[in-house]
Design a protein around this motif. Structure first.
Motif, short mmCIF file in Angstrom:
data_model
loop_
_atom_site.label_atom_id
_atom_site.label_comp_id
_atom_site.label_asym_id
_atom_site.label_seq_id
_atom_site.Cartn_x
_atom_site.Cartn_y
_atom_site.Cartn_z
N UNK A 101 70.89 50.20 8.99
CA UNK A 101 71.79 52.13 8.94
C UNK A 101 73.09 51.65 8.62
N UNK A 102 73.66 53.00 8.67
CA UNK A 102 74.94 53.70 8.59
C UNK A 102 75.91 53.91 10.10
N UNK A 103 76.36 53.21 10.33
CA UNK A 103 77.77 53.00 11.88
C UNK A 103 78.56 54.08 11.50
N UNK A 104 79.51 54.56 12.35
CA UNK A 104 79.97 55.70 12.61
C UNK A 104 81.73 55.15 12.48
N UNK A 105 81.55 53.96 13.18
CA UNK A 105 82.48 53.05 12.91
C UNK A 105 81.96 51.89 13.50
N UNK A 106 83.92 50.86 12.83
CA UNK A 106 83.13 49.56 13.30
C UNK A 106 82.64 49.11 14.16
N UNK A 107 83.70 49.01 15.02
CA UNK A 107 83.34 48.95 16.75
C UNK A 107 81.57 49.28 16.81
N UNK A 108 81.02 50.04 16.60
CA UNK A 108 79.92 50.65 16.93
C UNK A 108 79.26 49.55 16.29
N UNK A 109 79.39 49.55 14.70
CA UNK A 109 78.36 48.47 14.16
C UNK A 109 78.39 46.86 14.95
N UNK A 110 80.17 46.59 15.73
CA UNK A 110 79.61 45.28 16.26
C UNK A 110 79.28 45.30 17.59
N UNK A 111 79.01 46.57 18.51
CA UNK A 111 78.44 47.14 19.39
C UNK A 111 76.94 46.83 19.06
N UNK A 112 76.14 47.36 18.52
CA UNK A 112 74.64 46.99 18.07
C UNK A 112 74.33 45.27 17.98
N UNK A 113 75.58 44.81 17.12
CA UNK A 113 74.53 43.88 17.22
C UNK A 113 74.80 43.26 18.34
N UNK A 122 65.40 38.31 21.81
CA UNK A 122 66.24 37.81 20.62
C UNK A 122 66.67 36.76 20.59
N UNK A 123 66.42 35.58 19.60
CA UNK A 123 67.31 34.99 19.65
C UNK A 123 68.29 34.41 18.50
N UNK A 124 67.97 35.59 17.51
CA UNK A 124 69.55 35.83 16.23
C UNK A 124 69.66 37.59 15.55
N UNK A 125 70.15 37.67 14.92
CA UNK A 125 70.39 39.03 14.56
C UNK A 125 71.03 39.07 13.50
N UNK A 126 70.33 40.13 12.36
CA UNK A 126 71.17 39.95 11.12
C UNK A 126 71.33 42.05 11.19
N UNK A 127 73.27 41.51 11.30
CA UNK A 127 73.27 42.99 10.83
C UNK A 127 73.47 43.45 9.90
N UNK A 128 72.98 44.33 9.35
CA UNK A 128 73.08 44.97 7.81
C UNK A 128 73.68 46.44 7.58
N UNK A 129 74.06 46.96 9.33
CA UNK A 129 74.71 47.86 9.45
C UNK A 129 75.51 48.22 8.44
N UNK A 130 76.17 49.47 7.88
CA UNK A 130 77.01 49.40 6.78
C UNK A 130 78.07 50.65 7.78
N UNK A 131 79.49 50.47 7.79
CA UNK A 131 80.14 51.62 8.50
C UNK A 131 81.00 53.08 6.86
N UNK A 132 80.03 53.91 7.85
CA UNK A 132 80.59 55.01 6.91
C UNK A 132 81.69 55.55 6.51
N UNK A 133 82.12 55.93 5.17
CA UNK A 133 83.26 55.70 4.78
C UNK A 133 83.94 57.47 5.13
N UNK A 134 85.26 56.87 5.98
CA UNK A 134 86.04 58.30 6.31
C UNK A 134 86.57 59.47 4.87
#
Length: 473
Positions: A101-113, A122-134
């Motif tokens: 999906x798409x995250x509004x900020x980089x910090x929220x992307x890390x928070x989701x992970x 949950x043994x592992x996380x593959x974070x495919x979130x993208x940060x929305x460009x302002x």
């Protein structure tokens, strides 16, 4: 020779087998490099997997309690509830969570992970979130900051209103305290300046306390402590910056305490002579006998030599008169003393004297000293009247007052007449005009009164000395 070759081959074989075992053991201890790591090692660049360590669960359970479907549903609900992600999608396969999906900020992307890795089973996380460009012109952060500032201002507004009310009350209390202090010290402190200073000190203390309370109420405790601590420093700094002004102010206080002169006194300070008009916190105002105004710093007046001509009512004047050598000195002294005794402006005690001061080239010089009351008579007018009467009495008594000049100049020449025969009788001297008794006062001298009232009355319209309170009586 053959046996030696066999032994060498066996030793070489053992060495190869040992190196193989050690290599296998080393590979079992180290992590198997991935294709990305190999590429990074070859190209010398760092990939995202090498920059950041992969997050691993704190504990991997052998028998999971939650199924992949339940984990997937729970993480999906959490990401949708936050509203930070656009089209979030969660897939879980055998305990491995895939976030997209798409995250509004980089910090929220890390928070989701971080949230996903902390989810149970949950043994592992593959974070495919993208940060929305302002966008280039994005005013959302500024608007959000303004809204936050408005909320904070609204929350602080009641405290500010209370602080303003406290400051206003402290200001009026300071004025009331200053007035009460001046009224209370009116009968105890003679100097008006000291009463004013005492009132100002009380007012400043009350206002500083009120300011401290206002700052504490508004939540600015640190600023309140700074204000109290910085009051002394500010006063010290102002003292150095305005040293001359402070010196004049202190000198005005000392002048009001010592009373070296009063309003209307004729004084002389550092060569400046005049009647005292006013003493302010900045300087002393004098009016000269010519009607001019002199403003002198109080520090100069206090540290300088002050001659007060009207501090005592009696003052002594003197003048010199020269008589001829053939005249009687005693007779001239008696005439002068009779004039001084009968004069209305000369006092009897202390007594006047007429002494021989010196022998000049053509005269015997008499020095005459007399006392007069300067509160009722002018020194200039009395001196004029006395000298005029002494001259008139000496002339009536036939006592000459020759000139000191040794050279006579005739601008039109000297007429000479030749006679054949001298007269038998000497020529008659010119008749002396009959003596006329002169009055004690003349039109030019007036009533012999002092000039104090006249000078002060002539300069009473001076607007430059108005507006400030007089510190002396």
């Amino acid at each position: 020779m053959i046996r030696l070759m066999n032994v060498s081959c066996r030793a070489l074989l053992v060495l190869v087998l040992g190196l193989a075992v050690c290599g296998e053991h080393a590979l079992s201890q180290d992590e198997t490099p991935t294709a990305d790591d190999v590429a990074a090692e070859v190209t010398g660049s760092e990939t995202e997997s090498t920059k950041k360590a992969v997050q691993v669960a704190d504990e991997v359970q052998v028998d999971p309690v939650n199924s992949d479907q339940r984990i997937e549903s729970r993480l999906q609900e959490i990401m949708e509830a936050t509203g930070w992600f656009d089209k979030p999608e969660v897939k879980v396969d055998r305990g491995v969570a895939f976030l997209s999906g798409t995250s509004d900020t980089k910090s929220h992307r890390e928070w989701a992970e971080s949230t996903a890795i902390k989810t149970s089973d949950v043994v592992a996380v593959v974070n495919r979130l993208k940060v929305a460009e302002l966008p280039l012109w994005n005013f959302a952060p500024a608007i959000a900051s303004l809204k936050q500032l408005g909320r904070e201002a609204t929350g602080v507004l009641p405290l500010v209103l209370v602080a303003i009310a406290v400051s206003i009350v402290s200001y009026f209390l300071a004025r009331v305290g200053a007035g009460l202090t001046r009224w209370f010290t009116r009968s105890r402190i003679e100097s008006s300046l000291l009463r004013q200073v005492a009132g100002n000190v009380v007012a400043v203390l009350i206002f500083i306390i009120g300011t401290y309370v206002a700052l504490r109420v508004s939540g600015l405790t640190r600023l309140a402590v700074t204000v109290l601590g910085g009051t002394g420093l500010v006063g010290l700094a102002l003292g150095f910056a305005f040293r001359d002004i402070a010196e004049n102010y202190l000198a005005s206080i000392l002048l009001s305490l010592n009373h070296p002169f009063r309003v209307g006194d004729l004084i002389e300070v550092e060569g400046a002579k005049g009647f005292v008009r006013k003493v302010t916190t900045r300087g002393t105002v004098l009016n000269t006998l010519e009607g001019n105004q002199i403003q002198m710093p109080n520090s100069t007046v206090f540290k300088g030599k002050i001659i007060n001509y009207t501090a005592t009512p009696l003052s002594r004047q003197d003048f010199t008169v020269g008589i001829g050598f053939e005249d009687s000195i005693v007779e001239a002294q008696e005439i002068v003393m009779s004039v001084l005794k009968d004069h209305v402006g000369v006092v009897d005690d202390p007594a006047a004297i007429a002494i021989v001061e010196s022998l000049g080239s053509a005269t015997v010089n008499l020095r005459v000293y007399y006392w007069f009351d300067q509160t009722t008579h002018s020194p200039l007018k009395v001196s004029s009247s006395v000298i005029r009467l002494v001259k008139q009495k000496l002339t009536e008594a036939g006592i000459s007052m020759p000139d000191e000049a040794r050279e006579l100049v005739f601008p039109r020449g000297v007429p000479v007449q030749m006679v054949d025969q001298l007269p038998t009788t000497p020529p008659a001297l010119p008749q002396r005009s009959p003596s006329v008794t002169e009055p004690t006062t003349s039109v030019g001298e007036g009533d012999l009164g002092p000039e104090q009232g006249e000078v002060l009355r002539a300069t009473e319209d001076d607007e430059t000395v108005e507006g400030e309170a007089n510190l002396i009586a």
